[in-house]
Design an enzyme around this catalytic site. Structure first.
Site: not given
Ligand code: NAP
Length: 241
Positions: A8, A136, A149
């Site tokens: 990424g 996260s 997520y």
């Protein structure tokens, strides 16, 4: 010369990590899925600034059957693997399609595990191998409208705890950096008013710049960081803490 693989690296956080590591003298494998032009531009920038280092692009869409082969077959040696790829969808769980659920799980959990299975020997040979996931804070707090997520980020935080124990004797550390809200293209799906509401909730008063996340990746990659493993570092400006 040390080599890092950044999954990424065409994303905003991944690109910042690439810039910071290149500045520190690392050679890089720069993974992307779709944004080829961004990676070509980045490599052009690096080749003129850091002519003694090497920069190798690797294209791989994690939804493709051969995605792991495309990555590991391009790697000859590697000292650090950083997972900075990711996607989210903003909607209620009951509105997710099966494909969307598969996509979130595959991209952020299953494919990274398959990549590590194949690169573990090489990381062991590095003698201070490093694995870092960009997770996260939602993996701890959970967020409505981003339930899959949040679930996958929580799984990453547990994965680093478990896998770090398996590879500690090989001097490989495994950690996660868990941002709050970061000023990146991922948040462009939100309008200005929504982003202002989020900003008002963050104690330090602003969304993170990608450099404020990348800093902690560099800390975990430092030779002195070998005793830190199995941890998730929450970098949220005090948000959701
Ligand atoms: N932004 C935030 O507020 C925030 C907060 C907490 C955690 N994070 C996490 O930080 C990480 C980076 O996010 P970001 O904000 O930098 O997002 P971003 O700029 O949207 O970057 C996402 C990256 O994921 C890659 N990607 C997308 N689809 C892919 C696929 N099918 N196969 C393989 N790679 C694919 C993209 O590659 P291409 O562009 O080449 O397609 C890009 O490099 C993610 O794991 C995200 O969950 C972000």
């Amino acid at each position: 010369m040390k080599w890092a693989l950044i999954l990424g690296s065409s994303g905003d956080i991944g690109r910042q990590i690439a810039r910071d590591l290149a500045q520190q003298g690392w050679s890089l494998y720069l993974h992307y899925a779709h944004q080829q032009e961004r990676i070509e531009k980045l490599i052009g920038e690096f080749q003129s600034k850091f002519p003694r280092q090497d920069f190798i692009p690797i294209q791989s869409d994690f939804m493709a059957a051969d995605c792991v082969d495309r990555i590991v077959n391009s790697i000859f040696g590697v000292d650090a693997v950083i997972f900075a790829q990711g996607i989210t969808h903003f909607k209620f769980l009951h509105d997710f399609t099966e494909n969307e659920l598969d996509e979130i799980l595959r991209m952020q959990l299953k494919v990274p595990m398959m990549i590590l299975q194949r690169l573990e020997d090489k990381l062991a040979r590095a003698q201070a191998g490093r694995v870092v996931f960009i997770s996260s804070v939602y993996g701890k707090s959970g967020s409505a409208m981003e339930t899959p997520y949040s679930a996958v980020k929580g799984a990453i935080n547990t994965f680093v705890k478990a896998y770090s124990k398996e590879v500690a004797s090989m001097e490989i550390t495994v950690n996660a950096v868990a941002p709050g809200a970061v000023n990146t293209q991922m948040n462009q799906m939100f309008d200005a008013e929504t982003l202002a509401t989020v900003r008002d909730e963050i104690p330090v008063g602003h969304l993170a710049d990608p450099a404020e996340i990348s800093y902690w990746v560099r800390v975990l990659l430092a030779p002195e960081a070998g005793y830190m493993t199995g941890q998730t570092l929450y970098v949220t400006g005090g948000w959701l803490e």
